[in-house]
Design an enzyme around this catalytic site. Structure first.
Site, short mmCIF file in Angstrom:
data_model
loop_
_atom_site.label_atom_id
_atom_site.label_comp_id
_atom_site.label_asym_id
_atom_site.label_seq_id
_atom_site.Cartn_x
_atom_site.Cartn_y
_atom_site.Cartn_z
N SER A 31 0.84 -1.21 0.00
CA SER A 31 0.00 0.00 0.00
C SER A 31 0.87 1.25 0.00
O SER A 31 2.09 1.17 0.21
CB SER A 31 -0.87 -0.05 1.27
OG SER A 31 -1.67 1.10 1.39
N SER A 159 8.72 9.99 10.58
CA SER A 159 7.67 10.95 10.23
C SER A 159 8.08 12.30 10.80
O SER A 159 8.77 12.37 11.83
CB SER A 159 6.34 10.52 10.84
OG SER A 159 5.39 11.56 10.72
N TYR A 172 2.18 7.85 18.55
CA TYR A 172 2.67 7.85 17.16
C TYR A 172 3.93 8.71 17.07
O TYR A 172 4.95 8.29 16.52
CB TYR A 172 1.57 8.35 16.20
CG TYR A 172 2.01 8.32 14.75
CD1 TYR A 172 1.97 7.14 14.01
CD2 TYR A 172 2.46 9.48 14.11
CE1 TYR A 172 2.38 7.11 12.68
CE2 TYR A 172 2.88 9.45 12.78
CZ TYR A 172 2.84 8.27 12.07
OH TYR A 172 3.25 8.24 10.76
N LYS A 176 7.82 7.33 16.23
CA LYS A 176 8.61 7.81 15.09
C LYS A 176 9.87 8.54 15.56
O LYS A 176 10.90 8.52 14.87
CB LYS A 176 7.75 8.74 14.22
CG LYS A 176 6.58 8.00 13.55
CD LYS A 176 7.07 6.94 12.59
CE LYS A 176 5.98 6.34 11.74
NZ LYS A 176 6.49 5.31 10.83
N THR A 207 -2.11 8.64 1.19
CA THR A 207 -2.16 7.17 1.17
C THR A 207 -3.41 6.78 1.97
O THR A 207 -4.01 7.64 2.62
CB THR A 207 -0.92 6.60 1.88
OG1 THR A 207 -0.99 6.98 3.27
CG2 THR A 207 0.38 7.10 1.29
#
Ligand SMILES: NC(=O)c1ccc[n+]([C@@H]2O[C@H](COP(=O)([O-])OP(=O)(O)OC[C@H]3O[C@@H](n4cnc5c(N)ncnc54)[C@H](OP(=O)(O)O)[C@@H]3O)[C@@H](O)[C@H]2O)c1
Length: 274
Positions: A31, A159, A172, A176, A207
């Site tokens: 993906s 990220s 998150y 990262k 995405t």
């Protein structure tokens, strides 16, 4: 970006390996950016080892890569399973030494956003498992082999969210940030061993993960744009690949903002979001 596929010899320099890898492994290739990277690197003379969990989407990416002339092997691998990752990477490396690995698989988007009562422990732990331990599991099986061969390129997907403690998803951001520090440390560790390490810190990319965020996504890039930028920076052996530039600049400037001011701005941004 044009990826050179002519370098076939064993005694290739680090620069040749980065510019023209013969064997590229990608996690999360089913993906988004992983799929776009797979298609970008797909070329005659190149082998791609693609991992994902969704067999149907992975097969579609593999087919597109084969139609571009690449030799493709696919595997359904859960990145949090260290044993599976060891087996997959060692098997693929035994078949043809892996020159470059993209530790790309990750989770994010709406599914990991904090709610009115904070983040659930289960979600936060899972985010660290996939985004951080999943990267460790993609690096550790290959690192000793690359050091011994004195060639190889590790590309770690972080990220821009890892450069700021975002209230929207503290786990998150932290998962990262850990990837970034891990990559920086490894790059310094292997500097004299011919192995390269690139940390990738994207902003918003269109995405399935990005789309799930029902919020304004400034400076949005397509997965293909992101893959081209990543491949260009990887080819020149960059230590860091941070995009888009307005977010890169604001992230850099943020280091000079006093913490109480950053706290105020980001907490208000979080409050107004809901
Ligand atoms: N999109 C953005 O705005 C953005 C921004 C900064 C960083 N990133 C990072 O970029 C990377 C790629 O994300 P994307 O935006 O391309 O998202 P995506 O389209 O959702 O793709 C994520 C990929 O990771 C795989 N994956 C997820 N959990 C997995 C697990 N436990 N084991 C194995 N594979 C797993 C998925 O495989 P299956 O679908 O087959 O399960 C999928 O191939 C992630 O690390 C993400 O954090 C994305």
């Amino acid at each position: 970006v044009s990826v050179d596929t002519t370098a076939r010899g064993v005694d290739r320099s680090a620069a040749e390996v980065s510019r023209a890898p013969r064997h590229v492994a990608i996690t999360g290739a089913s993906s988004g950016m992983g799929g776009a990277l797979a298609k970008l690197y797909a070329a005659p003379g190149r082998t791609l080892s693609l991992a994902g969990r969704n067999a149907e989407r992975l097969a579609a990416v593999a087919e597109a890569c084969r139609s571009r002339g690449a030799t493709v092997d696919t595997a359904a691998v859960e990145v949090t399973d260290a044993r599976l990752m060891d087996d997959w990477l060692e098997r693929r490396d035994d078949s043809l030494p892996i020159d470059m690995v993209f530790a790309n698989a990750g989770i994010g988007g709406a599914g990991v956003m904090s709610g009115p009562r904070g983040e659930s422990g289960d979600v936060a732990r899972h985010v660290f498992m996939v985004n951080t331990i999943g990267v460790v599991n993609a690096v550790t099986p290959l690192l000793p082999r690359m050091i011994e061969r004195r060639r190889g390129h590790l590309v770690l997907m972080g990220s821009i969210a890892g450069a700021i403690g975002l209230p929207h998803s503290p786990a998150y951001s932290a998962s990262k940030a850990a990837v970034r520090m891990y990559g920086d440390g490894i790059r310094r560790m292997v500097r004299h061993h011919g192995v390269r390490v690139t940390n990738v810190l994207p902003g918003f990319v269109d995405t399935p993960m990005g789309e799930s965020l029902e919020m304004h996504r400034p400076f949005l890039w397509t997965a293909e744009q992101a893959a081209e930028k990543i491949a260009r920076d990887v080819a020149r052996g960059a230590a860091q690949c941070i995009f888009p530039w307005p977010l890169r600049v604001s992230t850099a400037l943020q280091a000079f903002v006093p913490v109480p001011i950053a706290d105020l701005v980001l907490s208000l941004a979080y409050r107004w979001r809901r």
